[in-house]
Motif scaffolding. Structure first.
Motif, PDB file in Angstrom:
ATOM      1  N   ALA A 101      37.182  63.625 -49.563  1.00  0.00           N
ATOM      2  CA  ALA A 101      38.504  63.030 -49.707  1.00  0.00           C
ATOM      3  C   ALA A 101      39.417  63.454 -48.565  1.00  0.00           C
ATOM      4  CB  ALA A 101      39.113  63.435 -51.039  1.00  0.00           C
ATOM      5  N   ARG A 102      39.230  64.673 -48.073  1.00  0.00           N
ATOM      6  CA  ARG A 102      40.114  65.187 -47.025  1.00  0.00           C
ATOM      7  C   ARG A 102      39.612  64.861 -45.620  1.00  0.00           C
ATOM      8  NH1 ARG A 102      44.465  68.213 -46.895  1.00  0.00           N
ATOM      9  NH2 ARG A 102      44.896  69.608 -45.133  1.00  0.00           N
ATOM     10  N   TYR A 103      38.286  64.865 -45.428  1.00  0.00           N
ATOM     11  CA  TYR A 103      37.757  64.751 -44.064  1.00  0.00           C
ATOM     12  C   TYR A 103      36.907  63.498 -43.831  1.00  0.00           C
ATOM     13  CZ  TYR A 103      39.421  69.503 -43.603  1.00  0.00           C
ATOM     14  OH  TYR A 103      40.230  70.601 -43.571  1.00  0.00           O
ATOM     15  N   GLY A 104      36.570  62.776 -44.877  1.00  0.00           N
ATOM     16  CA  GLY A 104      35.836  61.532 -44.685  1.00  0.00           C
ATOM     17  C   GLY A 104      36.766  60.401 -44.290  1.00  0.00           C
TER      18      GLY A 104
ATOM     19  N   PRO B  27      34.944  45.626 -47.535  1.00  0.00           N
ATOM     20  CA  PRO B  27      35.356  45.847 -48.930  1.00  0.00           C
ATOM     21  C   PRO B  27      34.627  47.052 -49.519  1.00  0.00           C
ATOM     22  CG  PRO B  27      33.852  43.980 -48.774  1.00  0.00           C
ATOM     23  CD  PRO B  27      34.184  44.377 -47.365  1.00  0.00           C
ATOM     24  N   ALA B  28      35.357  47.910 -50.196  1.00  0.00           N
ATOM     25  CA  ALA B  28      34.779  49.117 -50.789  1.00  0.00           C
ATOM     26  C   ALA B  28      35.686  49.579 -51.916  1.00  0.00           C
ATOM     27  CB  ALA B  28      34.631  50.221 -49.747  1.00  0.00           C
ATOM     28  N   PRO B  29      35.138  50.320 -52.879  1.00  0.00           N
ATOM     29  CA  PRO B  29      35.977  50.850 -53.959  1.00  0.00           C
ATOM     30  C   PRO B  29      37.084  51.738 -53.408  1.00  0.00           C
ATOM     31  CG  PRO B  29      33.644  51.080 -54.483  1.00  0.00           C
ATOM     32  CD  PRO B  29      33.712  50.664 -53.055  1.00  0.00           C
ATOM     33  N   GLN B  30      38.228  51.717 -54.033  1.00  0.00           N
ATOM     34  CA  GLN B  30      39.344  52.535 -53.602  1.00  0.00           C
ATOM     35  C   GLN B  30      38.979  54.010 -53.682  1.00  0.00           C
ATOM     36  OE1 GLN B  30      42.936  51.855 -55.792  1.00  0.00           O
ATOM     37  NE2 GLN B  30      44.201  53.134 -54.466  1.00  0.00           N
ATOM     38  N   GLY B  31      39.275  54.743 -52.618  1.00  0.00           N
ATOM     39  CA  GLY B  31      38.978  56.159 -52.576  1.00  0.00           C
ATOM     40  C   GLY B  31      37.621  56.496 -52.007  1.00  0.00           C
ATOM     41  N   MET B  32      36.779  55.525 -51.776  1.00  0.00           N
ATOM     42  CA  MET B  32      35.457  55.774 -51.206  1.00  0.00           C
ATOM     43  C   MET B  32      35.610  56.280 -49.783  1.00  0.00           C
ATOM     44  SD  MET B  32      32.243  53.137 -50.992  1.00  0.00           S
ATOM     45  CE  MET B  32      30.618  53.712 -50.546  1.00  0.00           C
ATOM     46  N   ARG B  33      34.746  57.212 -49.366  1.00  0.00           N
ATOM     47  CA  ARG B  33      34.815  57.776 -48.035  1.00  0.00           C
ATOM     48  C   ARG B  33      33.430  57.824 -47.393  1.00  0.00           C
ATOM     49  NH1 ARG B  33      39.199  56.738 -48.909  1.00  0.00           N
ATOM     50  NH2 ARG B  33      41.115  57.966 -48.707  1.00  0.00           N
ATOM     51  N   VAL B  34      33.424  57.699 -46.061  1.00  0.00           N
ATOM     52  CA  VAL B  34      32.199  57.826 -45.277  1.00  0.00           C
ATOM     53  C   VAL B  34      31.982  59.306 -44.965  1.00  0.00           C
ATOM     54  CG1 VAL B  34      31.064  57.244 -43.102  1.00  0.00           C
ATOM     55  CG2 VAL B  34      32.451  55.529 -44.300  1.00  0.00           C
ATOM     56  N   THR B  35      30.746  59.767 -45.085  1.00  0.00           N
ATOM     57  CA  THR B  35      30.430  61.163 -44.800  1.00  0.00           C
ATOM     58  C   THR B  35      30.846  61.531 -43.377  1.00  0.00           C
ATOM     59  OG1 THR B  35      28.525  61.018 -46.273  1.00  0.00           O
ATOM     60  CG2 THR B  35      28.578  62.880 -44.748  1.00  0.00           C
ATOM     61  N   PRO B  36      31.548  62.637 -43.191  1.00  0.00           N
ATOM     62  CA  PRO B  36      31.978  63.032 -41.842  1.00  0.00           C
ATOM     63  C   PRO B  36      30.798  63.319 -40.915  1.00  0.00           C
ATOM     64  CG  PRO B  36      33.189  64.250 -43.531  1.00  0.00           C
ATOM     65  CD  PRO B  36      32.073  63.547 -44.226  1.00  0.00           C
ATOM     66  N   ALA B  37      31.022  63.142 -39.629  1.00  0.00           N
ATOM     67  CA  ALA B  37      30.029  63.495 -38.620  1.00  0.00           C
ATOM     68  C   ALA B  37      29.938  65.015 -38.505  1.00  0.00           C
ATOM     69  CB  ALA B  37      30.416  62.882 -37.276  1.00  0.00           C
ATOM     70  N   PRO B  38      28.828  65.545 -37.972  1.00  0.00           N
ATOM     71  CA  PRO B  38      28.690  67.008 -37.851  1.00  0.00           C
ATOM     72  C   PRO B  38      29.851  67.678 -37.139  1.00  0.00           C
ATOM     73  CG  PRO B  38      26.571  65.964 -37.449  1.00  0.00           C
ATOM     74  CD  PRO B  38      27.580  64.852 -37.574  1.00  0.00           C
ATOM     75  N   GLN B  39      30.384  67.044 -36.100  1.00  0.00           N
ATOM     76  CA  GLN B  39      31.490  67.681 -35.370  1.00  0.00           C
ATOM     77  C   GLN B  39      32.740  67.816 -36.223  1.00  0.00           C
ATOM     78  OE1 GLN B  39      29.828  64.955 -34.430  1.00  0.00           O
ATOM     79  NE2 GLN B  39      31.181  63.311 -33.662  1.00  0.00           N
ATOM     80  N   VAL B  40      32.891  66.919 -37.215  1.00  0.00           N
ATOM     81  CA  VAL B  40      34.035  67.037 -38.120  1.00  0.00           C
ATOM     82  C   VAL B  40      33.822  68.195 -39.088  1.00  0.00           C
ATOM     83  CG1 VAL B  40      35.390  65.859 -39.897  1.00  0.00           C
ATOM     84  CG2 VAL B  40      34.550  64.582 -37.902  1.00  0.00           C
ATOM     85  N   TRP B  41      32.615  68.314 -39.634  1.00  0.00           N
ATOM     86  CA  TRP B  41      32.325  69.436 -40.533  1.00  0.00           C
ATOM     87  C   TRP B  41      32.585  70.762 -39.833  1.00  0.00           C
ATOM     88  CZ3 TRP B  41      31.655  68.794 -45.572  1.00  0.00           C
ATOM     89  CH2 TRP B  41      31.141  67.588 -46.057  1.00  0.00           C
ATOM     90  N   ARG B  42      32.260  70.824 -38.548  1.00  0.00           N
ATOM     91  CA  ARG B  42      32.414  72.080 -37.807  1.00  0.00           C
ATOM     92  C   ARG B  42      33.875  72.475 -37.629  1.00  0.00           C
ATOM     93  NH1 ARG B  42      28.890  71.000 -32.521  1.00  0.00           N
ATOM     94  NH2 ARG B  42      30.042  72.863 -31.848  1.00  0.00           N
TER      95      ARG B  42
END
Length: 243
Positions: A83-86, A92-107
């Protein structure tokens, strides 16, 4: 017939791998049941397919989050971090859905955000180590199961349990049996013997008639039961695998 639509920069790739995501690369016809319970589940769930994502990090990170905690707690951590970083998905997508962050974002996630999501230092550190070596780990998606397992376990904090949970999804691997789980050996042991004291050693013995198909056999047992009430047994005191 199944029809797929995709949007955004990954649309072409998604449609190319769409059949594999639905289990088209799986070959359940090679599976031969060796127990009555497994045979019944195989008949009742004849459409079972093991999907293959071809993506390592998207399965590895949530698998690390699931280490040593309840499923609900792992889902909470995953939901908080996404929710914070995706990013919102394209199309079209459900409200609140997020794409998994890339490795550089996780870091780049600060330590207090991991803590806020309920992720301890050991799991957060394992994820960060993996993200630093993400290109090498992604190569495991094109490897045979033993080599892929070995590649993932080069990262400190990733053991047989996490590797199996990841590669079940990444490779759709029918033999990626989860070892070191608190409940699975008890469930398999109870379903096939009626015993409540299942261990990894006993589970490996019971699933020995399914070489190359032990994960599929375990999935069928979980689908077809009978399974013990989790409140009626205690987890084994010893585990043969590190997470």
């Amino acid at each position: 017939m199944i029809r797929g639509e995709a949007w955004g920069p990954g649309a072409t790739w998604t449609l190319e791998v769409f059949p594999a995501l639905l289990g088209a690369d799986d070959d359940p016809a090679v599976f031969v049941p060796r127990h009555h319970t497994v045979a019944r589940a195989h008949r009742e769930h004849a459409g079972l397919r093991l999907p293959r994502t071809g993506l390592v990090m998207e399965s590895l990170i949530p698998s690390v989050l699931e280490q040593r905690i309840t499923t609900g707690s792992a889902h909470y951590a995953w939901r908080c971090l996404l929710a914070r970083y995706g990013e919102p998905p394209p199309g079209p997508a459900p409200q609140g859905m997020r794409v998994t962050p890339a490795p550089q974002v996780w870091r780049m996630i600060p330590s207090w955000e991991w803590h806020r999501a309920g992720v301890d230092r050991a799991r957060a550190t394992a994820i960060l180590r993996a993200c630093h070596r993400a290109p090498r780990l992604e190569e495991a998606a094109a490897m045979p199961l033993p080599d892929a397992t070995a590649r993932l376990q080069l990262i400190a904090g990733i053991g047989p349990w996490t590797a199996a949970e990841t590669l079940q999804r990444t490779l759709g691997a029918p033999d990626a049996l989860t070892l070191g789980d608190l409940h699975l050996p008890v469930q398999i042991g109870y379903a096939l013997t009626g015993r409540h004291d299942g261990t990894d050693e006993l589970m490996l013995q019971l699933l020995a008639p399914y070489p190359g198909q032990r994960h599929r056999a375990a999935r069928l047992i979980l689908l077809g039961g009978p399974l013990p009430d989790r409140r009626a047994h205690r987890a084994p005191h010893s585990r043969i695998a590190h997470l």
